[in-house]
Design a protein around this motif. Structure first.
Motif, PDB file in Angstrom:
ATOM      1  N   MET A  87       6.999  -4.389  -7.651  1.00  0.00           N
ATOM      2  CA  MET A  87       7.282  -3.475  -6.534  1.00  0.00           C
ATOM      3  C   MET A  87       6.455  -2.233  -6.785  1.00  0.00           C
ATOM      4  N   GLN A  88       5.311  -2.157  -6.131  1.00  0.00           N
ATOM      5  CA  GLN A  88       4.395  -1.054  -6.372  1.00  0.00           C
ATOM      6  C   GLN A  88       4.874   0.243  -5.720  1.00  0.00           C
ATOM      7  N   MET A  89       4.729   1.331  -6.444  1.00  0.00           N
ATOM      8  CA  MET A  89       5.020   2.640  -5.870  1.00  0.00           C
ATOM      9  C   MET A  89       3.934   3.016  -4.861  1.00  0.00           C
ATOM     10  N   HIS A  90       2.706   2.650  -5.185  1.00  0.00           N
ATOM     11  CA  HIS A  90       1.560   2.952  -4.325  1.00  0.00           C
ATOM     12  C   HIS A  90       0.859   1.631  -4.005  1.00  0.00           C
ATOM     13  N   PRO A  91       1.050   1.088  -2.816  1.00  0.00           N
ATOM     14  CA  PRO A  91       0.552  -0.245  -2.479  1.00  0.00           C
ATOM     15  C   PRO A  91      -0.949  -0.423  -2.678  1.00  0.00           C
ATOM     16  N   THR A  92      -1.326  -1.582  -3.209  1.00  0.00           N
ATOM     17  CA  THR A  92      -2.726  -1.973  -3.341  1.00  0.00           C
ATOM     18  C   THR A  92      -2.875  -3.383  -2.763  1.00  0.00           C
ATOM     19  N   THR A  93      -4.110  -3.899  -2.732  1.00  0.00           N
ATOM     20  CA  THR A  93      -4.359  -5.220  -2.183  1.00  0.00           C
ATOM     21  C   THR A  93      -5.073  -6.102  -3.204  1.00  0.00           C
ATOM     22  N   ASN A  94      -5.013  -7.420  -2.972  1.00  0.00           N
ATOM     23  CA  ASN A  94      -5.735  -8.350  -3.831  1.00  0.00           C
ATOM     24  C   ASN A  94      -7.137  -8.592  -3.267  1.00  0.00           C
ATOM     25  N   LEU A  96      -8.250 -10.863  -1.446  1.00  0.00           N
ATOM     26  CA  LEU A  96      -8.230 -11.329  -0.060  1.00  0.00           C
ATOM     27  C   LEU A  96      -7.815 -10.224   0.910  1.00  0.00           C
ATOM     28  N   GLY A  97      -7.512  -9.053   0.365  1.00  0.00           N
ATOM     29  CA  GLY A  97      -7.044  -7.957   1.205  1.00  0.00           C
ATOM     30  C   GLY A  97      -5.566  -8.016   1.507  1.00  0.00           C
ATOM     31  N   TRP A  98      -4.843  -8.874   0.813  1.00  0.00           N
ATOM     32  CA  TRP A  98      -3.403  -9.007   1.018  1.00  0.00           C
ATOM     33  C   TRP A  98      -2.652  -7.949   0.225  1.00  0.00           C
ATOM     34  N   ASP A  99      -1.570  -7.445   0.801  1.00  0.00           N
ATOM     35  CA  ASP A  99      -0.692  -6.526   0.089  1.00  0.00           C
ATOM     36  C   ASP A  99      -0.262  -7.170  -1.234  1.00  0.00           C
ATOM     37  N   LEU A 100      -0.463  -6.463  -2.346  1.00  0.00           N
ATOM     38  CA  LEU A 100      -0.271  -7.079  -3.661  1.00  0.00           C
ATOM     39  C   LEU A 100       1.187  -7.451  -3.925  1.00  0.00           C
ATOM     40  N   THR A 101       2.116  -6.627  -3.485  1.00  0.00           N
ATOM     41  CA  THR A 101       3.532  -6.951  -3.680  1.00  0.00           C
ATOM     42  C   THR A 101       3.915  -8.190  -2.885  1.00  0.00           C
ATOM     43  N   ALA A 154       3.885 -13.476   8.862  1.00  0.00           N
ATOM     44  CA  ALA A 154       3.306 -13.619   7.524  1.00  0.00           C
ATOM     45  C   ALA A 154       1.961 -12.908   7.457  1.00  0.00           C
ATOM     46  N   GLU A 155       1.180 -13.025   8.521  1.00  0.00           N
ATOM     47  CA  GLU A 155      -0.134 -12.384   8.536  1.00  0.00           C
ATOM     48  C   GLU A 155      -0.013 -10.866   8.518  1.00  0.00           C
ATOM     49  N   ALA A 156       0.922 -10.327   9.299  1.00  0.00           N
ATOM     50  CA  ALA A 156       1.127  -8.875   9.310  1.00  0.00           C
ATOM     51  C   ALA A 156       1.598  -8.388   7.952  1.00  0.00           C
ATOM     52  N   SER A 157       2.500  -9.134   7.328  1.00  0.00           N
ATOM     53  CA  SER A 157       2.997  -8.743   6.012  1.00  0.00           C
ATOM     54  C   SER A 157       1.877  -8.759   4.978  1.00  0.00           C
ATOM     55  N   ALA A 158       1.003  -9.753   5.052  1.00  0.00           N
ATOM     56  CA  ALA A 158      -0.132  -9.814   4.137  1.00  0.00           C
ATOM     57  C   ALA A 158      -1.037  -8.594   4.320  1.00  0.00           C
ATOM     58  N   ARG A 159      -1.132  -8.103   5.561  1.00  0.00           N
ATOM     59  CA  ARG A 159      -1.936  -6.903   5.822  1.00  0.00           C
ATOM     60  C   ARG A 159      -1.226  -5.630   5.384  1.00  0.00           C
ATOM     61  N   GLY A 160       0.061  -5.731   5.108  1.00  0.00           N
ATOM     62  CA  GLY A 160       0.827  -4.530   4.775  1.00  0.00           C
ATOM     63  C   GLY A 160       1.381  -3.835   5.993  1.00  0.00           C
ATOM     64  N   ASP A 161       1.546  -4.584   7.095  1.00  0.00           N
ATOM     65  CA  ASP A 161       2.119  -4.030   8.319  1.00  0.00           C
ATOM     66  C   ASP A 161       3.582  -4.459   8.414  1.00  0.00           C
TER      67      ASP A 161
END
Length: 297
Positions: A87-94, A96-101, A154-161
């Motif tokens: 559970m990241q305090m400051h979100p990052t991506t992998n 593929l550009g997916w939200d890492l969490t 799922a796609e929106a969540s991967a984007r962090g939306d």
């Protein structure tokens, strides 16, 4: 026989791996080879057997390689514990550009489970570690700053939306949404695959886990040495040792129950109203499959 445990190098995962090693071989799935080897040595010193498999659950290619390695061991696979999470305090991506969490906590475990289920023995138990923070009506989670899962797709969540109205604290929407998707996965897989058993565990608030690894050193020390020993005496709280016993009991249960969500005491428990709506949980699974299928092998 062998049990597979993701995230076995610290906290709940490590304790559960040690418990399971008293029964059978444990396949240790984690990112850090040195830490995996340390757990293996600990298990072997106590007379058990462990096999380390390096895997980054946020990386789909790594997940696919790990699944192939596990299958290649040729061991009878009697259980899978999807425990690893961040559970990241400051979100990052992998890459593929997916939200890492979201990638680590939902997409990776989903892909690993789908790859392994055809190779699990009949009656094998698959357990996902979930969290009541996915439920917007769960008072302890609301007090902690969560507002439930914020799933759009799922796609929106991967984007962090995320759906509007969530937590103002970065990373919490991703974690709550991933845990809601974990629970949806359990409920759908339990209906789809009667040959196996799929269940979920809410391990309670565990202040001594690595989930808060992004916190500062002082807060981590307080959590580990002050709060964790007190946790079993506080409602809704627990610690890795206590949680591991509950998880091991569920993972090794032979009564045949499936599609059950257990609380920190091992009692059947309800998640959010939304996640129990079949149309919602089935949409989560269908959209997750579609998203993962678009990533080249």
């Amino acid at each position: 026989m062998a049990y597979i445990v993701t995230g076995p190098t610290a906290g709940i995962g490590r304790r559960t791996a040690l418990e399971l090693a008293k029964r059978d071989t444990v396949i240790l799935v984690g990112r850090d080879p040195a830490k995996l080897d340390d757990v293996r040595k600990t298990i072997e010193r106590d007379g058990g057997r462990a096999v380390p498999i390096v895997c980054d659950l946020s990386d789909l290619a790594s997940v696919r390689r790990a699944a192939a390695e596990i299958i290649g061991l040729g061991l009878p696979l009697t259980g899978l514990l999807n425990n690893a999470g961040i559970m990241q305090m400051h979100p990052t991506t992998n890459t593929l550009g997916w939200d890492l969490t979201f990638a680590t906590d939902h997409l990776g475990p989903f892909a690993l489970t789908e790859a392994l289920t055809p190779h699990l023995t009949d009656g094998a138990q698959v357990v996902f570690i979930c969290s009541s923070c996915e439920d917007p009506e769960r008072r302890p989670a609301v007090i902690a700053g969560f507002r439930g899962g914020r799933y759009l797709s799922a796609e929106a969540s991967a984007r962090g939306d995320w759906a509007p109205g969530g937590s103002k604290l970065p990373g919490r929407d991703a974690y709550a949404t991933a845990k809601q998707c974990n629970l949806a996965t359990v409920l759908v897989f339990a209906r789809e695959q009667p040959r196996l058993r799929f269940n979920a565990v809410e391990p309670g608030f565990n202040p001594a886990t690595d989930l808060g690894r992004d916190s500062n050193v002082f807060l981590r020390a307080v959590a580990k040495y002050v709060l964790s020993p007190l946790a079993p005496f506080i409602k809704y709280w627990s610690n890795p040792r206590t949680a591991a016993r509950v998880i091991t009991r569920v993972l090794t249960d032979t009564s045949g129950g499936t599609g059950v969500y257990y609380d920190e005491n091992g009692r059947p428990f309800q998640g959010s109203e939304l996640v129990h709506q079949p149309e919602f949980s089935e949409r989560v699974v269908a959209e997750t499959r579609a998203l993962l299928a678009r990533v080249p092998v």
